[in-house]
Design a protein around this motif. Structure first.
Motif, short mmCIF file in Angstrom:
data_model
loop_
_atom_site.label_atom_id
_atom_site.label_comp_id
_atom_site.label_asym_id
_atom_site.label_seq_id
_atom_site.Cartn_x
_atom_site.Cartn_y
_atom_site.Cartn_z
N PHE A 128 79.78 -14.34 39.89
CA PHE A 128 79.17 -13.09 39.45
C PHE A 128 79.35 -11.99 40.48
N CYS A 129 79.76 -12.34 41.70
CA CYS A 129 80.11 -11.33 42.71
C CYS A 129 81.61 -11.07 42.73
N GLY A 130 82.40 -12.14 42.65
CA GLY A 130 83.86 -12.00 42.75
C GLY A 130 84.49 -11.27 41.59
N PRO A 149 91.28 -8.38 47.37
CA PRO A 149 91.38 -9.67 48.05
C PRO A 149 90.03 -10.36 48.23
N VAL A 150 88.98 -9.58 48.48
CA VAL A 150 87.65 -10.18 48.61
C VAL A 150 87.21 -10.74 47.25
N ALA A 153 89.10 -13.95 46.65
CA ALA A 153 88.62 -15.03 47.53
C ALA A 153 87.28 -15.58 47.04
N VAL A 154 86.36 -14.68 46.70
CA VAL A 154 85.04 -15.11 46.25
C VAL A 154 85.14 -15.80 44.90
N THR A 155 85.99 -15.30 44.01
CA THR A 155 86.16 -15.92 42.69
C THR A 155 86.75 -17.32 42.81
N LEU A 156 87.78 -17.47 43.63
CA LEU A 156 88.39 -18.79 43.81
C LEU A 156 87.41 -19.76 44.46
N TRP A 157 86.65 -19.28 45.45
CA TRP A 157 85.63 -20.12 46.06
C TRP A 157 84.58 -20.50 45.02
#
Length: 192
Positions: A128-130, A149-150, A153-157
């Protein structure tokens, strides 16, 4: 049943198709505005429900459903436009399908749905952030150098954690169905 928090959750659900249509059409700024409104109503409905004792079972079902539908709508819209590969959509939706199957298995053995695990909450929070950061990168190109990129990164994490929590739910489901319904443990007890 008809409380202010439930009305806000219903409003969020009604905005999901609008949000999806805006993303598919490339109206990214308008989609971002809808997402911000949905996020604010999400915060408001939770606060109001707790503050005024208006927590209902319907609200507990609508709130996470709306969260997942916004993530799903964003991923569908991005995939249709070629902004994200379809595999990211499949990975995230695949985990939700797995949870539905686990819920059916639990119901057949006399158990209710699994309690939400902290890891699942963290994963959903990451998604919900990515995903909004990815939308921000498209809607406001000046932010793309950082937001894209952030956001990725957050979505993949978040997707990784989403599946990790899914595996935890599967293990707990397997353990729970071995215990008779009147036994000493349940999924709700074990996943907290």
């Amino acid at each position: 049943m008809w409380t202010v928090p439930n009305a806000l959750s219903l409003l969020r659900l009604l905005l999901v198709p609008v949000f999806l249509a805006l993303i598919v059409q490339g109206s990214d700024v308008a989609a971002l505005v809808v997402l911000v409104i949905a996020s604010l109503t999400d915060l408001a409905d939770g606060w109001i429900a707790r503050r005024f004792g208006q927590v209902t079972r319907l609200g507990q079902l609508l709130d996470p459903a709306a969260d997942r539908l916004y993530i799903l709508a964003a991923l569908i819209g991005f995939a249709v436009r070629g902004l994200v590969p379809w595999w990211i959509f499949v990975v995230i939706v695949g985990r939700d399908v797995m949870l539905i199957v686990l819920g059916v298995i639990l119901a057949r053995h006399g158990y209710g749905p699994p309690a939400v695990h902290r890891l699942g909450k963290i994963a959903t929070f990451a998604l919900f952030c990515g995903v909004p950061l990815m939308l921000l990168a498209v809607a406001v190109p000046a932010t793309a150098a950082i937001a894209e990129p952030v956001g990725w990164a957050v979505t993949l994490w978040g997707a990784f954690l989403y599946w990790w929590s899914g595996i935890v739910y599967a293990v707990e489901t397997a353990r729970s169905i071995r215990i008779p319904v009147g036994g000493s443990s349940s999924v709700s007890d074990t996943l907290e």
